[in-house]
Design an enzyme around this catalytic site. Sequence first.
Site, PDB file in Angstrom:
ATOM      1  N   HIS A 225     -13.310  15.151 -30.928  1.00  0.00           N
ATOM      2  CA  HIS A 225     -12.575  16.251 -30.315  1.00  0.00           C
ATOM      3  C   HIS A 225     -11.651  16.926 -31.331  1.00  0.00           C
ATOM      4  O   HIS A 225     -11.342  18.107 -31.205  1.00  0.00           O
ATOM      5  CB  HIS A 225     -11.772  15.712 -29.125  1.00  0.00           C
ATOM      6  CG  HIS A 225     -11.160  16.781 -28.274  1.00  0.00           C
ATOM      7  ND1 HIS A 225     -11.886  17.827 -27.728  1.00  0.00           N
ATOM      8  CD2 HIS A 225      -9.884  16.984 -27.879  1.00  0.00           C
ATOM      9  CE1 HIS A 225     -11.090  18.606 -27.025  1.00  0.00           C
ATOM     10  NE2 HIS A 225      -9.866  18.131 -27.105  1.00  0.00           N
TER      11      HIS A 225
ATOM     12  N   SER B  81      -9.029  22.826 -27.811  1.00  0.00           N
ATOM     13  CA  SER B  81      -8.968  22.104 -26.548  1.00  0.00           C
ATOM     14  C   SER B  81      -8.520  23.017 -25.396  1.00  0.00           C
ATOM     15  O   SER B  81      -8.824  24.210 -25.386  1.00  0.00           O
ATOM     16  CB  SER B  81      -8.037  20.895 -26.725  1.00  0.00           C
ATOM     17  OG  SER B  81      -8.198  19.970 -25.687  1.00  0.00           O
TER      18      SER B  81
ATOM     19  N   ASP C  49     -17.732  14.506 -29.256  1.00  0.00           N
ATOM     20  CA  ASP C  49     -16.457  14.706 -28.573  1.00  0.00           C
ATOM     21  C   ASP C  49     -16.386  13.839 -27.318  1.00  0.00           C
ATOM     22  O   ASP C  49     -17.154  14.036 -26.380  1.00  0.00           O
ATOM     23  CB  ASP C  49     -16.337  16.202 -28.227  1.00  0.00           C
ATOM     24  CG  ASP C  49     -14.931  16.611 -27.820  1.00  0.00           C
ATOM     25  OD1 ASP C  49     -14.235  15.794 -27.189  1.00  0.00           O
ATOM     26  OD2 ASP C  49     -14.562  17.750 -28.102  1.00  0.00           O
TER      27      ASP C  49
END
Lengths: 263, 285
Positions: free
Chosen positions: A240, A80, A212
């Site tokens: 994600h 991320s 995601d």
Amino acid sequence: MSEHHFVFVHGAGHGGWCWYKIANSLRENGHKATCIDLKGAGINLTDPNTVSSLDDYNQPLNDFLSQLPLDQKVILVSHSVRGGSMTAAMCQYPSKVSMAVYVAAAMVKPGTIIPPILKEVLKICSGMIETEAEKIWDFTFGNGPCNLPTTMMMKPEYVRDKYYNESPMEDYTLATTLLRPAPIMAFAGIVDIPAAPEADKIPRVYVKTGKDNMFQSSRQDLMVTLWPPAQYFLLEESDHSAFFSQPEALYKILLEAASSISP
Amino acid sequence: MQKVKNTMESKKYKKRFVLVHGLCHGAWTWYKLKTQLEAAGHYVTVVDLATSGINMTSLEEIETLKDYCKPLLEFLNSLCSDDEKVIVIAHSMGGICAALAADIFPCKIAVIVFMTAFMPDTRNPPAYVYQKKKESQFRSRQIQQRLITSFAQEDWLDTVFGTYGKPDHPLEFALFGPNFMATNLYQLSPPEDLELAKMLVRVNPIVTDNLAGTRNFSEDGYGSVTRIYIVCGEDLAIPEDYQRWMISNFPVKEVMEIKDADHMAMFSKPQELCALLLVVADKYA
């Protein structure tokens, strides 16, 4: 099989704990895995409101890399927005990193213009919290209401859909007991990482997540276009949080990527 | 009429479980059980006791058992008299915390389930059952002839102990070591859960007389709350003999058993544990 040492860098709000399945698979198969808690994350006891910069936030990772014996290199794996932490660490310790893997992570070449994907984060860093952001995030103002917010945390009602839409319920439940507010000052620094030619030589791997809801497909594609990696993998069924939704597939990708370098 | 009746019945069916972790662990310990109980339609509250999980209280701030149990006590305090009574599930040293909570809020708790937990009585100080485990020696005369000894320091392997607090009123802490966890706590649990735990265990205060005081829990408080014990048959940290001794010391309403569970039954036998708790909810809450 040769043994690699993987060092995992979690995403905002998360901690080393999120990599537990991957770490276990690697260790069971003879590799080393270190899961860092960045400052104010996981069970690192710092108050995230007091984290002052990217460097401050990264201190546990930087300390780890600086203490590695001279002859040892590690494979960094990030998630991320904290791909930025990994990029910063690569620039500071290029001789310690044999490969950098970005798993649905921010991958921006140091010294270049920031692509639109990070605009929302930048706005928050400069205090412009839009209604859309306020809808999803809770902010704390550790330096007083007239100053920039110091932490952000996703509101509980959005967590499953944004982070864990394809993940097992158990892992979502686990996360609800461990997610912490993320220090905003740690985001600001990722747009200011100066150019680093040594870091450019480190082979990079990008793992795209197909389902995601946090980091849209088009944005991931843009980053890959702007700074092409040496290897690219697609986890079509992953949300994600690939470490929860596709742990076996992600583990295999890590091994495949690592097979191109010597331990 | 039918719709209203159904709503009332389903409201009555939905119970609230409150899960209390053991030494060095946190709310995260219960992730499997919480998921299963919620899937069965119940409400589940998990708490981080002080300086556990992601609770940021420092060890030095914990001077009493109440300090350690503060998050649990605050939650119970927030419940109104209209709210249904809760089912408290306590693990390991969390049993002493559950007893304190029941002593303060007996009317808010329908039943305490001690799952391989330290279960105080109402005659001795709160720390008695934990301290006795450290000092005593038991012999098992069963077929397996397994000698159950107290955990001498060396038996704790890489677990770290220490003291903190004032010199005239020392308090004790512990941090489980990874080898001890693998050998004595998680030996039958999935390896990935051991890996998770190794990343999340934290230094915790141990319940001693200095921490908990020597005043026993009361008959009207803790003594008035229904208690169930779940014996975990393969527990190497609190052996079955000792679990059964605690039951004989302070008899419970019902004894249940998970024969093949290690100390961390919420990891090694989550489905069996959930099934027993659903029975408890049905019978006692």
